[in-house]
Structures are given as structure tokens and as C-alpha cells.
Design a protein around this motif. Structure first.
Motif, PDB file in Angstrom:
ATOM      1  N   TRP A  79       0.831  -1.204   0.000  1.00  0.00           N
ATOM      2  CA  TRP A  79       0.000   0.000   0.000  1.00  0.00           C
ATOM      3  C   TRP A  79       0.863   1.252   0.000  1.00  0.00           C
ATOM      4  O   TRP A  79       0.535   2.236  -0.661  1.00  0.00           O
ATOM      5  CB  TRP A  79      -0.926  -0.018   1.216  1.00  0.00           C
ATOM      6  N   SER A  80       1.961   1.222   0.738  1.00  0.00           N
ATOM      7  CA  SER A  80       2.854   2.381   0.749  1.00  0.00           C
ATOM      8  C   SER A  80       3.514   2.586  -0.607  1.00  0.00           C
ATOM      9  O   SER A  80       3.777   3.727  -1.008  1.00  0.00           O
ATOM     10  CB  SER A  80       3.922   2.219   1.839  1.00  0.00           C
ATOM     11  N   LEU A  81       3.772   1.500  -1.334  1.00  0.00           N
ATOM     12  CA  LEU A  81       4.318   1.635  -2.686  1.00  0.00           C
ATOM     13  C   LEU A  81       3.302   2.276  -3.625  1.00  0.00           C
ATOM     14  O   LEU A  81       3.673   3.041  -4.529  1.00  0.00           O
ATOM     15  CB  LEU A  81       4.740   0.269  -3.228  1.00  0.00           C
ATOM     16  N   LEU A  82       2.021   1.971  -3.428  1.00  0.00           N
ATOM     17  CA  LEU A  82       0.976   2.602  -4.227  1.00  0.00           C
ATOM     18  C   LEU A  82       0.981   4.112  -4.017  1.00  0.00           C
ATOM     19  O   LEU A  82       0.870   4.886  -4.983  1.00  0.00           O
ATOM     20  CB  LEU A  82      -0.390   2.019  -3.844  1.00  0.00           C
ATOM     21  N   VAL A  83       1.119   4.535  -2.764  1.00  0.00           N
ATOM     22  CA  VAL A  83       1.202   5.971  -2.471  1.00  0.00           C
ATOM     23  C   VAL A  83       2.430   6.583  -3.135  1.00  0.00           C
ATOM     24  O   VAL A  83       2.379   7.697  -3.670  1.00  0.00           O
ATOM     25  CB  VAL A  83       1.233   6.192  -0.950  1.00  0.00           C
ATOM     26  N   LEU A  84       3.541   5.850  -3.125  1.00  0.00           N
ATOM     27  CA  LEU A  84       4.765   6.348  -3.762  1.00  0.00           C
ATOM     28  C   LEU A  84       4.559   6.536  -5.262  1.00  0.00           C
ATOM     29  O   LEU A  84       4.974   7.558  -5.835  1.00  0.00           O
ATOM     30  CB  LEU A  84       5.915   5.380  -3.496  1.00  0.00           C
ATOM     31  N   VAL A  85       3.930   5.574  -5.910  1.00  0.00           N
ATOM     32  CA  VAL A  85       3.687   5.670  -7.354  1.00  0.00           C
ATOM     33  C   VAL A  85       2.804   6.877  -7.670  1.00  0.00           C
ATOM     34  O   VAL A  85       3.090   7.657  -8.590  1.00  0.00           O
ATOM     35  CB  VAL A  85       3.058   4.374  -7.889  1.00  0.00           C
ATOM     36  N   LEU A  86       1.728   7.059  -6.907  1.00  0.00           N
ATOM     37  CA  LEU A  86       0.846   8.206  -7.128  1.00  0.00           C
ATOM     38  C   LEU A  86       1.591   9.521  -6.910  1.00  0.00           C
ATOM     39  O   LEU A  86       1.378  10.500  -7.636  1.00  0.00           O
ATOM     40  CB  LEU A  86      -0.358   8.119  -6.186  1.00  0.00           C
TER      41      LEU A  86
END
Length: 510
Positions: free
Chosen positions: A39-46
Motif C-alpha cells: 500500500w505504501s508503494l501505491l502511495v509512492l507511485v501516485l
């Protein structure tokens, strides 16, 4: 792409992830870790996509969203970012997944719920994003206060020695600062046209005495949060007791809310008061640089030492803000980013050493580099970055702060420069006593000290090292984003100056 609701999605996404992680069965901790990390990687991508979509030469504030919340009070869910806020959002997006990886076994060692620990990290990420993205003063205040809750539990439930004392002290200091801010927020609403919208308030005019009292209410809250001298005493306790990952976020990001708040609220909303209080703020910054550095030299606890170094670094940031030059202001904002990367790395590496030794006392180490040479090398690099060695990112920001301050206030710049000498003392002495010299025989009896960096730990430190080196040699992609926002802030204060050419730096130094 600019019409996509980046800021509301980025704020809500970690909260949704935290709910999912918290509901996962406690008997399957690895699943909770993987979901939190993903989930934290998703935030990073966004965040990366938003960074690409941001137009450095466009409007000062971008990605604006506004949704009604409490119409009778003029309160809205309003989000927007300038270059300063965007850089801080990227720092959050980078640090959180690395902290999750670094904290892989922290919750298990505390014998408490693993899913709850990682859910708290995601909740903290939600509140950190919200506080930097908010463009409604009341919304900012809500995030400012709610941010205390997950950090309180991370320290109090998962921390080390004296964790309850440290958590309560952290909470009370921040709560008192928040009360000063609440009084100022209410006063701002009353005299500012009964609105909390930053754009509207920035156009309002306040009586001189009123503006100074409102400035003081905000400044005290931000000075405690930063922390500036003499409001700093909570940080060594909180940083020393918190798990290493939580401490990295505490010092790397949460404390930046104070300096960000000064730049976003104190300076633009109360320009005359900012100029009037500037000499006092500069004095606090200089005292903090020298005082905290001297205290760091005498520390025997690794995490408390790093905490004191951060207080000294925040003194540099404060000096850069109140020097009122675009060069020093850009250096201060760049310092906020670079300090988060360098001190975040230092805290994480120190946490790895402590986990292996089972002690945070420097006297319990000695010659550890002979057993864990790669870990010792990363500690040395992190220390050099923390003392702003040329070629590392903090050097660029520290140099800009000092040069920009020297053009307007030579005594402050000269005294602040002494902090560089003291930084070399406390960092190099720490490295020498922990990893260099004669091997402490007790270390050979500790199983953990025979394990050098694992693959997971290498993945944690490698991106931070790469960014520190890259921004040390080529900070232009970040300064191009920061500069317009800093110049606009200086114009709000009524302190504009031409951005110096590269070739004029030597003339300014003379």
C-alpha cells in the motif's frame, strides 16, 4: 492529469490501507507486513505521477480540490500544494515504504500486535500527507493534532526504555502547542472575515497588534513541533524511546510540520509580524545550533545523539527562513528534504546496530566495523551526510542557508558556521566509538553482531544513499520546484531579492 484528485486520494489511500491491515488476523504477521508495504508503494507511485504532473513554471498552487465540510463555519476539505508542500509529500512517500521494510521485525520484538503496528504507520502517513496538503486552516489544525495519536501509540506501545514517559511528554508538549494554535485559528477566523480558506486569508489585512498576537500563537505551536530551542526537550526523549522506524519519521517528517507551518502560515498571513519577530527567531535558531551540538557531543545513547543533531539542524532551517532572502529560503526548504533523507538514513542504520547489539549505548560498542563492515560503512556515510560533507545533499542546503544569510546578517551566519565544526566533532566521535578502534570483546559474544546487512536492509539503505549523493551533485530538479514557491513567500513578506547567479556566490561570500 492535473484534474485527477491526487491530494484527496493520497490522503485517503493510506487510511484505507491501515483499515485493511488492522483487520488482518494477528496470527499471520507476514501478510500484514506485505499489505502495508504494498500500500505504501501505491502511495509512492501516485506521488511520483503527481510530481511529474506538477508544472514548476505554472501557478503557485496546483491540484486544488475543495469539498464542503462545515458550511456554517466556512470550513472545507480544501487541498492544494505549492513546490514546498510537494517536496515534503515526496519525502513522505519515499520514507514510509523504507521505514516499513526497516521495521519488519520491530513489532514482533515488542510482543505486541504486528498488524496494529503497521496500521499505525499507514495512519501516520495519512495524517502527514493531510497536514502538508491542507489549504484550509481549520483542516490543517485537525491534521496537526490528529497526527499526534498514531505517533503516541507507536512510541508508547512499541518503544524501548521509558517509552510511556517519552510518549506522554511528546503528546503533552505537542498538545500545548496545539492549544496556542487553536486560539490563533479562532482569532484568525474572527478577524479574517469568518473564513478558514488560506487564499482568502492571505488577502486579508490585520491590525498590527492583532497580527503579532496571531503570529505568536502559530509560531509557538510550530516552534514546539519543529522543535526550536528552548522548546526542544521532548525530542531526545521521544526519539530515544521510539522504534527506529518511527523515530526516522518523527525526526525526518513530523518535525518538518513546524518549519513548513512557519513558511505557509506565519510568513504570508502576517508579513509585518514576521519581520518584527525575525531577530528573535534568528537568535533562537543560532542558540539551537550551538547548544544542541554541544549536547550531542556528550551523549552516550545513539538515538538521543541523533535527536540532538536534528535540533541543531533545525536551527539552520530556522535561520534560513528568517534571513528573508530567496537563497537562504530555498536552502531552508532544501534542508527540510535533505535532513529527512540523511537523518532518516542515520536513524534507520542506528536502529539496525541497536537491534544487533541489544543496546543503544555507545559504550557497549567499539570496533563493530570488524564484525559488520558494510553496516559500519553505511553508518559512516550517513554520519558524513549528517555533518554536510561536500558531495552529499545536506551540504548544498547548508551552504545556501549560510551564503543567503551572510548577505543580510553576517554575525548570524558566522556564529551558525561554528555548528559545522561541532557537527564534525559529534558525528566522527560517534563513528569512532562505535565501529572503529579496538574490538570490544563483548561484541563477539552477541550473535546479532555477526550478521552484516541483509538483502532487505540493503534495499532500505540503497535508495537513500543514492538520493543523498544525487542531490548532492545535482539538486536542480528539486530547486526548480522549490524556487518559485520560496520567491512568492518572500514577496508576501515584502522581502524580495534577485536570485543570485552561480558566479556571484563567491562575491557574496567575500
Amino acid at each position: 492529469m492535473s484534474n485527477f484528485p491526487f491530494l484527496s486520494v493520497l490522503t485517503v489511500a493510506p487510511l484505507v490501507g491501515a483499515l485493511i491491515v488492522a483487520l488482518l488476523p494477528r496470527r499471520n504477521p507476514d501478510l500484514a507486513k506485505l499489505v502495508a508495504f504494498g500500500w505504501s508503494l501505491l502511495v509512492l507511485v501516485l506521488s511520483v505521477v503527481m510530481w511529474i504532473a506538477f508544472q514548476a513554471d505554472g501557478d503557485r498552487f496546483q491540484f486544488r480540490e475543495s469539498y464542503a465540510w462545515i458550511p456554517n463555519w466556512g470550513v472545507n476539505f480544501t487541498f492544494e500544494v505549492d513546490g514546498i508542500a510537494l517536496v515534503m509529500l515526496m519525502l513522505i512517500a519515499i520514507l514510509v515504504p523504507l521505514v516499513i521494510l526497516a521495521s519488519w521485525h520491530d513489532a514482533e520484538s515488542s510482543r505486541r500486535s504486528v498488524p496494529v503496528y503497521f496500521a499505525l504507520l499507514l495512519i501516520l502517513e495519512c495524517t502527514m500527507i493531510g497536514v502538508f496538503a491542507a489549504a484550509d486552516v481549520f483542516l490543517f489544525y485537525v491534521f496537526f493534532e490528529v497526527m499526534l495519536v498514531p505517533m503516541y501509540f507507536l512510541i508508547g506501545s512499541y518503544g524501548g526504555h521509558q517509552r510511556q514517559y517519552a510518549a506522554v511528554k511528546f503528546f503533552l508538549y505537542s498538545l500545548v502547542g496545539g492549544l496556542f494554535m487553536l486560539a490563533a485559528v479562532i482569532g484568525l477566523w474572527v478577524v479574517g472575515g469568518k473564513t478558514f480558506d488560506w487564499q482568502a486569508l492571505s488577502q486579508a489585512e490585520f491590525a498590527t497588534d492583532t497580527a503579532r498576537w496571531l503570529f505568536l500563537g502559530f509560531f509557538l505551536a510550530f516552534a514546539i513541533k519543529a522543535p526550536f530551542f528552548p522548546f526542544h526537550t521532548w525530542l531526545p526523549d521521544a526519539g530515544g524511546a521510539a522504534p527506529a522506524g518511527a523515530a526516522a519519521l518523527l525526526v525526518g517528517v513530523l518535525d518538518k510540520v513546524g518549519t513548513f507551518g512557519i513558511l505557509r502560515y506565519c510568513l504570508p498571513l502576517f508579513p509585518e509580524a514576521s519581520r518584527w519577530f525575525a531577530p528573535w527567531a534568528l537568535a533562537l535558531g543560532v542558540i539551537g545550533i550551538i547548544y544542541a551540538a554541544l549536547l550531542a557531543v556528550g551523549q552516550n545513547d545513539l538515538k538521543r545523539l541523533v535527536s540532538y543533531t536534528s535540533i541543531a539542524h533545525f536551527g539552520f532551517i530556522g535561520v534560513g527562513i528568517f534571513a528573508f532572502t530567496t537563497q537562504a529560503g530555498t536552502g531552508a526548504v532544501l534542508y527540510m528534504l535533505n535532513h529527512g533523507l540523511a537523518t532518516g538514513l542515520l536513524f534507520l542504520v542506528v536502529g539496525m546496530l541497536i537491534a544487533r547489539r541489544g543496546s543503544a549505548l555507545i559504550s557497549d560498542f567499539g570496533g563493530a566495523g570488524k564484525l559488520v563492515p558494510l553496516l559500519a560503512g553505511v553508518l559512516f556515510f550517513a554520519g558524513l551526510a549528517s555533518l554536510a560533507l561536500p558531495g552529499t545533499a545536506p551540504f548544498v542546503s547548508e551552504f545556501l542557508v549560510l551564503i543567503g544569510t551572510f548577505t543580510t546578517n553576517k554575525p548570524v551566519a558566522v556564529i551558525a558556521t561554528l555548528g559545522i565544526i561541532l557537527a564534525a566533532a559529534y558525528v566522527l566521535w560517534m563513528v569512532q566509538r562505535t565501529t572503529q578502534g579496538t574490538l570490544n570483546p563483548a561484541l563477539t559474544e552477541v550473535d546479532g553482531m555477526r550478521r552484516d546487512l541483509s538483502l532487505r536492509e540493503k534495499v532500505v539503505v540503497a535508495p537513500l544513499i543514492a538520493l543523498i549523493v544525487l542531490l548532492g551533485f545535482y539538486p536542480k530538479p528539486v530547486t526548480d520546484v522549490i524556487n518559485p514557491a520560496v520567491q512568492a513567500t518572500m514577496q508576501d513578506v515584502g522581502k524580495t531579492d534577485p536570485a543570485p547567479e552561480i558566479g556571484s556566490v563567491q562575491e557574496a561570500a567575500k
